[in-house]
Design an enzyme around this catalytic site. Structure first.
Site, PDB file in Angstrom:
ATOM      1  N   ASP A 248       0.846  -1.189   0.000  1.00 58.40           N
ATOM      2  CA  ASP A 248       0.000   0.000   0.000  1.00 58.40           C
ATOM      3  C   ASP A 248       0.885   1.244   0.000  1.00 58.40           C
ATOM      4  O   ASP A 248       2.075   1.180   0.309  1.00 58.40           O
ATOM      5  CB  ASP A 248      -0.876   0.028   1.264  1.00 58.40           C
TER       6      ASP A 248
ATOM      7  N   ASP B 226      -4.639  -2.853   4.880  1.00 57.87           N
ATOM      8  CA  ASP B 226      -5.173  -2.345   6.141  1.00 57.87           C
ATOM      9  C   ASP B 226      -6.692  -2.337   6.197  1.00 57.87           C
ATOM     10  O   ASP B 226      -7.272  -2.213   7.266  1.00 57.87           O
ATOM     11  CB  ASP B 226      -4.655  -0.932   6.430  1.00 57.87           C
TER      12      ASP B 226
ATOM     13  N   ASP C  78      -9.229  -5.558   1.813  1.00 54.48           N
ATOM     14  CA  ASP C  78      -7.927  -6.149   1.489  1.00 54.48           C
ATOM     15  C   ASP C  78      -7.840  -7.608   1.915  1.00 54.48           C
ATOM     16  O   ASP C  78      -6.877  -8.305   1.561  1.00 54.48           O
ATOM     17  CB  ASP C  78      -6.796  -5.367   2.195  1.00 54.48           C
TER      18      ASP C  78
END
Length: 1040
Positions: A415, A721, A725
């Site tokens: 990310d 997070d 996901d």
């Protein structure tokens, strides 16, 4: 045992659970089971009196959540009345004074439940005593003691039997201590894993507390991906959906509103947001009662442990074969030579029994030495050591196998927000009324028309799941929420936002929670004038596409022309090129009649999102973390490709990726909508290899990327997070969730939690993963060398002369050095910098490399030759004096002493299998130096003072010097051996990953992402139980 496993246990008893009928049946069974447990617990506790100072008793609250009848809640005055009875303010929460919180714990209980009692030290001792070979040796010791006393008297006859018995007890104690300590380490890590941090409303402010500190009466905010931390009722909620399958068995999410306000501990928030009033904690919740009544022992092992158990099985079979041959030869030679030539008392039955016991004990001891139970122990030690050190490096391991697998990672899909960047966001630019505002003019509310300022401030305040706590005297207001929400709320405060007043003056009718697919979130509210407005906030270019008007600098609405749209797109691209996250705000006035009246209808209502009026575009700065560029470069040097997968727009993603060193020459940047069109041919082309940045990606895009990379043979690590996901985290080989910004669903779908959300911590995890394999390979090289030498010497000596130079007690001491102490010394080596200069460990790369085989056979050949020369010509070469028995005893003592010193110096060699400088960093490893020192100390004691115990004799200084010299030759010999080239094709292939499925022995075969609380139990089993498993089945594959 986790939530899903409990529901799985009960649903698995019903055939065809995919049907609605069977699901309902399973749910009924589960509810009956839970209520039975609750009834038993209430009967055991008896009727609890009403606590002082509170109007409602714990039993009433427990019954309320067990029956879940809205009429019962209404009899208590509804949510408002229940708050009054619990002395709780819906907007202020509880007082944060500790004595008040403790009073509630005393009255209503703490949010904990009794756990399964962990194994005590004596349990590990008992497990070690179950070892078959050690039991045989103990029987031999008893028989030897009895026959020795019978034939030689008590003064001399007790030596041999007592020596073997004491050596066996020493092995058992050391084994039990080692396993007990590792069990404590894993238990501590398990406790840390369960210590969930969550927000509560206390003293008017949102505070982060441990889930164990929650008390009845707390007001707890709920958001998507979070966990319901206790039983309670809904205070306020918008589009709130709860996954209750873990407690009720119902597969579909349950909508929560005023008609269905009851919330069960342990369930997950699937969608929406809200706040709850805690009514039951710990054993007063259904989840707590179930957890206190059910415990399960999970015997899951890591892939490396499975493979090493297989290797130990193979080596153990070889040792058993050698021991059997030695036993047969010794028995034949005894009856054909020794017994035949014996006279008088040497032919008595008791003497024959004693001699047979001596022969049998030697054979059994060879099995003890040959079976490398230290291999699984070394894995446990290095995993425990690595996990403890990784915790210090801000990484919490949830799945044991991830420590191993991370060393094989070939690509990391990371990310952007919070991982590569600091996640400390501030609004630094904004476009209001078509005019750009910099940091100096952002807070200039007077320069804005009042109607535009009011619209923007109301939108910021109401379309947010963050919170602004009233400031204390002399302090600023405390802003809580996600970093993006906090940045926007802080900007709103600068524009004159009164958070509490706006929330009270306006009535929120409906909330559209932020969706990573739509990249936007919205709110419908009625203002103080009775007007109803829809406000949207989200990705700037997506919101702009939905707008047909915009508010100018005079506060007037103007139609959005193509020229205006182009101008705003230029503004967005300009902000993005400066690595700013662009958030747009828009609204739409609607009629109140358009909003459904019932909560249920509103949850299905499609909120208007076309023809919006653009109000503002904000540019949020989130700077890159210090050191992230160096970390990315270290990964690239180590053969690990770093890819950035982000929901931000293309220009922001490119700017951040270039700043971090991810986007380099030849790197490919795509948007999620383009990647979705890639077919199989495109996914199997070099374009996938070159892809380094994916912008505006959805969770499904991330999942597709992970699958495509794995199909190309990559070992994929993924950071995430958010709740969405979870699929990608589960599909990856190693899932890495964020400890600060991550939701509970993301954390429970992952293998490792990065506690500081920092990419540099991810790189440290890779380093530790490689260290696990490196340490295991060091120990394997050391152990196999000892095994080869010990078996060869005893076999050759037994075949040729009928005697073995190493006695049972001596072999047990060598076994202790080799297994427990050797594993402790080599398995706790700290990772070295050169680990990140190597390529990743491939799926098919052998565990025992050609370099290791070269080192093993080079050292073993030297030791075998020298020790056999001493065995057959030692008396003549050394010129030993005395009677024949004295000469043989002294020679065998020298052989034993030289053998031990060979292992000590070879242990030093094993520290660096590929490096010439084996002393590098040795002085920093105090444990290694301590173990070497302890071994030398006890070796001196055994040889010098425990002659009767160990069947040795005192040696002169010159023989000590000779033994040390023989051992120290191993150091220069290692340098010469390392100069010998080795072929690239494996000589004997014991694959690190014999099957692709082996890589996911952790949670992949389970129906969900939850892990058992007893995950580490298999790793703390005793060596004895490991040894008993050695002879079960051979699970490794051998190739020529």
């Amino acid at each position: 045992m986790n939530h899903v496993e409990i529901s799985k246990r009960w649903s698995s008893t019903v055939p065809g659970t995919n049907s609605e009928i069977c699901l309902s049946a399973a749910a009924r069974r589960f509810r009956i089971f839970v209520r039975f447990i609750c009834a038993c617990n209430r009967f055991q506790r008896g009727i609890r009196i009403q606590p002082d100072g509170y109007v409602v008793s714990p039993s009433t609250l427990t019954q309320l959540l067990q029956d879940r009848q809205i009429e019962d809640l209404e009899r208590l005055g509804g949510v408002e009345g229940l708050c009054e009875k619990l002395n709780t303010d819906r907007e202020y929460g509880l007082d944060e004074a500790e004595e008040q919180l403790q009073r509630r714990r005393d009255s209503y209980g703490a949010n904990t439940y009794p756990k399964k009692t962990t194994k005590g030290f004596w349990s590990f001792v008992w497990d070690a005593c179950k070892d078959t070979t050690l039991n045989i040796l103990m029987v031999c010791a008893i028989v030897s003691l009895a026959t020795g006393i019978w034939t030689e008297g008590i003064q001399k006859g007790w030596y041999e039997g007592t020596s073997i018995g004491f050596a066996v007890i020493l092995v058992i104690v050391v084994t039990a201590v080692s396993d007990y300590k590792q069990g404590l380490n894993f238990q501590n890590l398990n406790d840390e894993k369960e210590n969930i941090q969550l927000e509560v409303l206390r003293a008017g402010r949102r505070q982060t507390v441990s889930i164990f500190n929650l008390v009845v009466g707390d007001i707890v905010p709920l958001s998507i991906g979070g966990q319901v931390p206790a039983d309670g009722v809904l205070v306020e909620g918008h589009s709130l959906s709860i996954d209750e399958s873990t407690m009720t068995g119902e597969s579909l999410p349950v909508k929560k509103d005023k008609a269905r306000p009851f919330l069960l501990s342990g369930c997950k928030v699937q969608d929406g947001q809200g706040t709850m009033l805690v009514t039951g904690v710990g054993l007063n919740t259904e989840w707590g009662q179930v957890m206190a009544s059910i415990s399960v022992d999970n015997d899951e092992q890591t892939p490396l442990q499975v493979r090493l158990n297989g290797a130990a099985t193979l080596i153990g079979k070889v040792g058993l074969l050698v021991a059997s041959v030695v036993l047969v030869i010794l028995i034949i030679r005894y009856f054909t030579i020794t017994f035949k030539n014996a006279t008088g008392k040497d032919r008595r039955v008791m003497q024959v029994i004693k001699d047979m016991v001596h022969v049998f004990s030697i054979a059994v001891t060879i099995v003890v030495v040959a079976v490398p139970e230290g291999l699984p122990l070394a894995v446990t030690l290095t995993l425990a050591y690595s996990m403890r050190k990784m915790m210090a490096d801000k990484s919490l391991v949830r799945v044991l196998a991830a420590c191993e697998t991370m060393g094989s990672a070939t690509t990391i899909c990371s990310d952007k927000t919070g991982t590569l960047t600091t996640n400390k966001m501030t609004v630094v630019k904004a476009c209001l009324g078509g005019e750009m505002k910099g940091e100096g003019t952002l807070a200039d509310a007077k320069s804005l028309p009042e109607n535009l300022r009011t619209l923007v401030v109301d939108s910021i305040c109401l379309n947010s799941n963050g919170n602004v706590s009233p400031p204390k005297a002399g302090e600023e207001a405390v802003v809580t929420g996600s970093p993006t929400e906090a940045a926007i709320l802080t900007w709103g405060l600068k524009l004159g936002m009164d958070f509490r007043a706006i929330r009270h003056q306006n009535e929120v009718l409906h909330v559209e929670t932020f969706n990573s697919e739509k990249k936007r979130g919205g709110v419908v509210y009625k203002n103080i004038d009775g007007e109803v407005q829809v406000h949207w906030k989200g990705a700037a270019e997506i919101i702009l596409d939905l707008c047909s008007q915009w508010v100018d600098s005079d506060g007037e609405c103007r139609p959005m022309t193509d020229e205006d749209r182009l101008k705003f797109n230029v503004v967005i691209e300009g902000m993005a090129a400066q690595a700013l996250r662009c958030i747009a705000f828009a609204y739409l006035p609607i009629e109140e009649s358009e909003v459904p009246q019932s909560e249920e209808a509103r949850s299905e209502w499609e909120t208007p999102q076309q023809g919006l009026v653009l109000m503002a575009i904000a540019g949020i700065k989130d700077p890159c973390r210090d050191g992230v560029r160096d970390a990315v470069e270290r990964c690239q040097r180590a053969g690990v490709k770093v890819r950035m997968v982000t929901g931000d727009n293309l220009y922001t993603a490119k700017a951040i990726a270039a700043e971090c060193g991810i986007l380099t020459e030849g790197g490919l940047v795509v948007e999620g909508k383009e990647f979705r069109t890639w077919d199989e041919a495109k996914l199997n082309s070099t374009d996938l290899d070159n892809l380094v940045v994916m912008a505006r990606s959805s969770p499904l895009d991330k999942l597709k990327l992970v699958k495509a990379l794995k199909n190309r043979g990559n070992v994929v690590a993924v950071t995430g997070d958010g709740t969405n996901d979870a699929p990608a985290l589960k599909e990856s080989d190693i899932g890495l969730s964020m400890g600060i910004a991550g939701t509970e669903v993301a954390k429970e779908s992952s293998d490792i939690i990065i506690l500081d959300d920092n990419f540099t911590s991810v790189v440290k995890v890779v380093r530790w993963g490689r260290s696990v394999y490196a340490n295991i390979q060091k120990f394997i090289q050391f152990q196999l060398t000892v095994n080869v030498v010990a078996l060869a010497i005893n076999f050759v000596a037994a075949v040729s002369s009928g005697e073995v130079p190493l006695t049972a007690v001596q072999l047990l001491w060598v076994n202790l050095i080799m297994d427990t102490m050797g594993a402790l010394a080599l398995a706790t080596e700290a990772p070295t910098d050169d680990l990140m200069d190597r390529t990743p460990i491939g799926r098919t790369e052998p565990l025992i490399t050609n370099i290791m085989w070269r080192n093993i056979f080079g050292q073993a050949l030297y030791q075998i030759v020298v020790l056999l020369i001493l065995t057959y010509r030692g008396i003549e070469i050394l010129g030993l004096k005395g009677t024949h028995d004295e000469q043989v005893l002294e020679r065998n003592t020298i052989i034993f002493n030289a053998f031990v010193f060979c292992q000590l110096f070879n242990e030093i060699n094993a520290r660096r299998p590929e490096s010439f400088n084996v002393f590098q960093g040795i002085y920093k490893n105090y444990l290694f130096m301590g173990i070497i020192g302890i071994t030398v100390f006890f070796q001196v004691i055994i040889v010098t003072f425990l002659n009767n115990f160990a069947d040795t004799t005192m040696l002169a200084i010159k023989w000590w010097g000779l033994c040390i010299a023989i051992g120290i030759v191993a150091l220069p010999l290692a340098v010469l051996v390392k100069c010998i080239p080795v072929p690239t094709k494996p000589l004997l292939e014991v694959s690190c990953f014999p099957k692709n499925a082996c890589l996911r022995l952790k949670r992949r075969n389970r129906p969900s992402h939850f892990d058992s609380d007893d995950e580490f139990s298999a790793s703390t089993r005793s060596i004895g139980s490991r040894r008993r498993e050695k002879f079960s089945s051979n699970v490794i594959t051998i190739h020529s």
